[in-house]
Design a protein around this motif. Structure first.
Motif, PDB file in Angstrom:
ATOM      1  N   LEU A 153       0.838  -1.198   0.000  1.00 14.18           N
ATOM      2  CA  LEU A 153       0.000   0.000   0.000  1.00 14.18           C
ATOM      3  C   LEU A 153       0.878   1.255   0.000  1.00 14.18           C
ATOM      4  N   GLU A 154       1.902   1.274   0.827  1.00 14.32           N
ATOM      5  CA  GLU A 154       2.794   2.436   0.905  1.00 14.32           C
ATOM      6  C   GLU A 154       3.593   2.619  -0.384  1.00 14.32           C
ATOM      7  N   ASN A 200     -12.441   6.230  -3.518  1.00 16.01           N
ATOM      8  CA  ASN A 200     -12.081   4.857  -3.863  1.00 16.01           C
ATOM      9  C   ASN A 200     -10.595   4.609  -3.611  1.00 16.01           C
ATOM     10  N   GLY A 201     -10.085   5.201  -2.533  1.00 17.87           N
ATOM     11  CA  GLY A 201      -8.665   5.093  -2.208  1.00 17.87           C
ATOM     12  C   GLY A 201      -8.364   3.934  -1.283  1.00 17.87           C
ATOM     13  N   LEU A 202      -7.086   3.683  -1.131  1.00 18.44           N
ATOM     14  CA  LEU A 202      -6.618   2.653  -0.224  1.00 18.44           C
ATOM     15  C   LEU A 202      -6.531   3.227   1.186  1.00 18.44           C
ATOM     16  N   LEU A 262       1.991   8.943   1.674  1.00 15.05           N
ATOM     17  CA  LEU A 262       1.716   8.573   3.060  1.00 15.05           C
ATOM     18  C   LEU A 262       2.993   8.472   3.892  1.00 15.05           C
ATOM     19  N   MET A 263       4.126   8.366   3.211  1.00 14.59           N
ATOM     20  CA  MET A 263       5.392   8.180   3.914  1.00 14.59           C
ATOM     21  C   MET A 263       6.051   9.485   4.328  1.00 14.59           C
ATOM     22  N   HIS A 264       5.420  10.621   4.053  1.00 15.92           N
ATOM     23  CA  HIS A 264       6.084  11.881   4.406  1.00 15.92           C
ATOM     24  C   HIS A 264       6.238  12.047   5.916  1.00 15.92           C
ATOM     25  N   GLY A 265       5.420  11.358   6.688  1.00 15.54           N
ATOM     26  CA  GLY A 265       5.584  11.395   8.142  1.00 15.54           C
ATOM     27  C   GLY A 265       6.806  10.615   8.587  1.00 15.54           C
ATOM     28  N   ALA A 266       6.920   9.377   8.115  1.00 17.01           N
ATOM     29  CA  ALA A 266       8.081   8.547   8.479  1.00 17.01           C
ATOM     30  C   ALA A 266       9.371   9.173   7.971  1.00 17.01           C
ATOM     31  N   VAL A 267       9.342   9.664   6.741  1.00 15.54           N
ATOM     32  CA  VAL A 267      10.528  10.324   6.183  1.00 15.54           C
ATOM     33  C   VAL A 267      10.776  11.642   6.919  1.00 15.54           C
TER      34      VAL A 267
END
Length: 193
Positions: A75-76, A169-171, A82-87
């Motif tokens: 999914l990521e 219709n997103g993940l 969605l990864m801008h937080g972890a990064v």
């Protein structure tokens, strides 16, 4: 690095609208921290820096993930934004010299949430969601709950996010579902048949 230096560096790193959003998020985070008895300085830094990696394109986000051993789920991989937080947590540590785990964790999970969020994690998630520049969907309901009950405000925010993602219709990131379910179970607010 002191706060003023962080602010100057962030302003140079972000697009003007994103910087304004970050400052607004910081202000709301400080208000929430004061209200809920959390560390105001931590909230201030986490609120300001929460989107420090938001302007990265997919290629740069992926590079940071690879270089810093951040594993991506399927999914990521499909939704690297969605990864801008972890990064962002990595960037906050490397570029802004932030070492505090509470701040880094709040930055890391401000987009998805996760089961077992600390009060600081909840504050940054909510501050990002309800800052005055946000005019989406049912944000007013969440704003009205934010200073009454942090958990109810989070449930409201999660519900709104889920409805929006479904309408597109997103993940849906499993952390968001887990966070919502965890809070509902913890507060015994589940729906009974």
């Amino acid at each position: 690095m002191n706060f003023s230096e962080m602010d100057i560096l962030l302003k140079k790193s972000l697009k003007p609208g994103r910087y304004i959003h970050s400052v607004n998020t910081m202000k709301v985070a400080v208000e929430l921290a004061e209200h809920y008895g959390e560390d105001v300085e931590k909230a201030k830094v986490a609120g300001l820096l929460h989107d420090c990696a938001k302007n990265f394109d997919d290629r740069e986000t992926k590079r940071y993930c690879i270089e810093n051993h951040i594993e991506l789920s399927p999914l990521e991989e499909k939704q690297l934004f969605l990864m801008h937080g972890a990064v962002g947590a990595v960037v906050a540590r490397q570029k802004y010299c932030v070492e505090d785990p509470d701040i880094l964790n709040a930055i890391k999970y401000h987009t998805t949430g996760f089961a077992g969020m600390s009060t600081m994690d909840k504050i940054i998630f909510l501050a990002d969601y309800i800052e005055p520049g946000r005019i989406h969907g049912d944000v007013q309901e969440t704003r009205s709950l934010a200073f009454i009950d942090l958990n109810l405000a989070l449930i409201s925010a999660f519900n709104n996010v889920l409805k929006y993602v479904i309408s597109q219709n997103g993940l849906i990131h499993p952390f968001t579902i887990e966070a919502r379910n965890y809070i509902l179970l913890m507060t015994q607010k589940t729906y009974e048949n």
